[in-house]
Structure formats: C-alpha cells, structure tokens
Design an enzyme around this catalytic site. Structure first.
Site, PDB file in Angstrom:
ATOM      1  N   LYS A  56       4.893   2.751  -8.087  1.00 50.98           N
ATOM      2  CA  LYS A  56       4.787   1.953  -9.298  1.00 50.98           C
ATOM      3  C   LYS A  56       5.300   2.730 -10.506  1.00 50.98           C
ATOM      4  O   LYS A  56       5.959   2.170 -11.388  1.00 50.98           O
ATOM      5  CB  LYS A  56       3.340   1.505  -9.494  1.00 50.98           C
ATOM      6  CG  LYS A  56       2.906   0.473  -8.441  1.00 50.98           C
ATOM      7  CD  LYS A  56       1.406   0.349  -8.301  1.00 50.98           C
ATOM      8  CE  LYS A  56       1.052  -0.578  -7.140  1.00 50.98           C
ATOM      9  NZ  LYS A  56      -0.383  -0.593  -6.814  1.00 50.98           N
ATOM     10  N   GLN A 100      -6.041   1.731  -9.002  1.00 55.47           N
ATOM     11  CA  GLN A 100      -5.661   1.662  -7.592  1.00 55.47           C
ATOM     12  C   GLN A 100      -6.911   1.517  -6.726  1.00 55.47           C
ATOM     13  O   GLN A 100      -7.862   2.275  -6.869  1.00 55.47           O
ATOM     14  CB  GLN A 100      -4.886   2.932  -7.189  1.00 55.47           C
ATOM     15  CG  GLN A 100      -4.367   2.913  -5.772  1.00 55.47           C
ATOM     16  CD  GLN A 100      -3.336   1.819  -5.529  1.00 55.47           C
ATOM     17  OE1 GLN A 100      -2.462   1.586  -6.360  1.00 55.47           O
ATOM     18  NE2 GLN A 100      -3.440   1.144  -4.396  1.00 55.47           N
ATOM     19  N   ASP A 123      -3.150  -6.663 -13.481  1.00 51.81           N
ATOM     20  CA  ASP A 123      -3.257  -6.861 -12.036  1.00 51.81           C
ATOM     21  C   ASP A 123      -4.227  -7.995 -11.690  1.00 51.81           C
ATOM     22  O   ASP A 123      -4.477  -8.260 -10.512  1.00 51.81           O
ATOM     23  CB  ASP A 123      -3.705  -5.562 -11.351  1.00 51.81           C
ATOM     24  CG  ASP A 123      -3.384  -5.537  -9.868  1.00 51.81           C
ATOM     25  OD1 ASP A 123      -2.475  -6.263  -9.437  1.00 51.81           O
ATOM     26  OD2 ASP A 123      -4.043  -4.783  -9.127  1.00 51.81           O
TER      27      ASP A 123
END
Length: 286
Positions: A56, A100, A123
């Site tokens: 990313k 994450q 996200d």
C-alpha cells in the site's frame, strides 16, 4: 459455457483504470499545496500484514501520494493503539487512516476501529461507516466490497434483478458487499460456512461473491452455468476461496487470485484517500 469462453476478470486492468483517473486529481491538489496522505498502522510483526502494508505504501508513492507508516510492537495495548490513532486523527496532513487487521490477540480491534475519525475512515471499518454504506451514501465504503462492485461495473456485468449469493458475513466484507449489491437492485442471499445445504443455495446464484476465508472452499459443481464468480478471499500460497480451475467450467466470468479483487481493493483505498484530501485537505506541515 466452456472454459475457453469464460471471461477472466482482470483486476489489474480495473485498478489501472482507477489509478489513471487519480493522477490528474493528485496534480490538482499539488497545485494547492496538498499531498494526499495515507497513514498505515501495523501492530506486531506478522509477515503477511507487513507485506500488505508495504504494498500500500509503494502504491501511494507511485501515484505521488504520501504514506506514513506507524509500526507498533505486538504487546501494544488497546489504549496505546487508540492513542496512536487519535494522534493521526488530529494531524491535518493525514487524510486517511488504515489499521492493518487482524491485530494481535489481546487488542480490542473494534475499539481501535471506532477510534478512527469518520472523515479519515477510508477503509470503511467504523460502525458509522458501515451504517452509511447500508443506507447507500457512504463516502468511503469498505474497500474490498467497493472493489467487487467496481469490477462488475468495469466489465458491465448486470446486477439489477440478478440473484447474488455472498458467502461470508464479516463486518468489513460479507455484510457490506451484501448491502451494496442490494442497493444496486440485486436480490441478495448472505450465507456463511455454517449455512445448511450451502452448495444448493450457491447453485441458484447469478453472481457469487466468495468471502469466507477458507482456501478453495467454493467447488466447481456449486456454480450455475453462466454465473459470475468474484473471489474476494486470499489465503496463504496465493489461494482464493474459490477452487478456480474447477469453477472455470461453469462460470461465465471469474476473478483469478492473485490479480483479481486484490489490486482493485488497493486502488480503491487510494481513491478514497484522494477523495478525503479533496474534501478535507489542508497544507502539509513541513
């Protein structure tokens, strides 16, 4: 439909299309002194998670975006993680925050997700973001579900009126993609690994979304001839949730793993970060 006629849904092509549209927008922001910035938080030293975070970060740099990486030890407490997230919330040069997951055992992952400010939840992991997605007006829906919808749109695969079966019920994949398909006028059945007579239900589907987190779980004889199969799973060894070779025989269209949903997920994350920079951007601090 024979294997040779099956349409392979190339996620790299979809992702490249998304990123191509971002270059001009990022250049426009640069003229205003704004650089879209994604902050990634990695707790612990899981090698797969570290690889995802690195990918990313590299994707950000290739587009001219900034990536801030926050690495925390595996023994980080929930309180310490929440404090780190709040610091990023307060940093006006950061436009998106990605935690994450999964996080190490002992951390309250939901509490950590909820600490992310909604305007930086690129996200789509917060409860408010989930609710906005369900109502059909989320600025930043969960990235993998959004990637599934982007692939369907790119290849002009019809959704309206189709029966979609989603295998998986996680709050950041199965449930939100079910909502997005429903909002796109599909008839949706949400299943999971404990659904009774799952193969028979999947065989009714015009669109199958596999998001159950089990390698090669969906078998070829589950797929109705002519169905569209989207494999949103990723397991060790570059294996999806769909038995790809077996499902090719019946599927009209199918995503491979890798190079299917994954690249589009990352491109969607970058797009959401640029969206946030345009909406809430400010001059970067030197």
């Amino acid at each position: 439909m024979s294997q040779t006629e099956t349409l392979i849904l190339d996620g790299n092509a979809v992702a490249d299309g998304i990123k191509a549209q971002l270059f001009a927008r990022i250049a426009g922001l640069a003229e205003k002194g704004i650089t879209p910035c994604l902050a990634t938080i990695l707790v612990g030293d899981d090698p797969s998670s570290a690889t995802y975070v690195r990918m990313k970060g590299n994707a950000c740099r290739k587009l001219g975006m900034t990536s801030i990486r926050v690495d925390l030890p595996a023994d980080t407490t929930t309180e310490e993680l929440v404090a780190a997230i709040r610091e990023l919330n307060a940093d006006k040069s950061v436009h998106g925050i990605l935690l994450q997951h999964p996080v190490p055992h002992g951390i309250d992952e939901r509490a950590a997700f909820e600490a992310i400010a909604i305007e930086k939840d690129v996200d789509g992991v917060t409860m408010l973001g989930f609710a906005q997605n369900a109502f059909g007006f989320a600025d930043y829906p969960s990235c993998t579900p959004a990637a599934v919808m982007a692939i369907l749109d790119y290849y002009q695969l019809p959704v309206q009126g189709r029966h979609a079966v989603v295998i998986g019920r996680s709050p950041i994949l199965g449930k939100p993609v079910s909502a997005m398909l429903l909002n796109a006028d599909a008839t949706v059945t949400t299943c999971h690994s404990r659904t009774t007579d799952l193969p028979a239900i999947v065989k009714l589907a015009d669109i199958v979304v596999a998001a159950v987190g089990k390698p090669n779980f969906v078998q070829g004889d589950w797929i109705k001839p002519g169905a569209v199969v989207l494999d949103a799973g990723y397991n060790p060894g570059n294996v999806g949730d769909v038995d790809y070779e077996a499902c090719l025989a019946n599927a009209a269209a199918i995503t491979p793993v890798p190079a299917g949903v994954g690249p589009v997920t990352i491109a969607t994350l970058l797009k959401h970060t640029v969206d946030a920079a345009e909406k809430f951007g400010t001059y970067r601090k030197e």
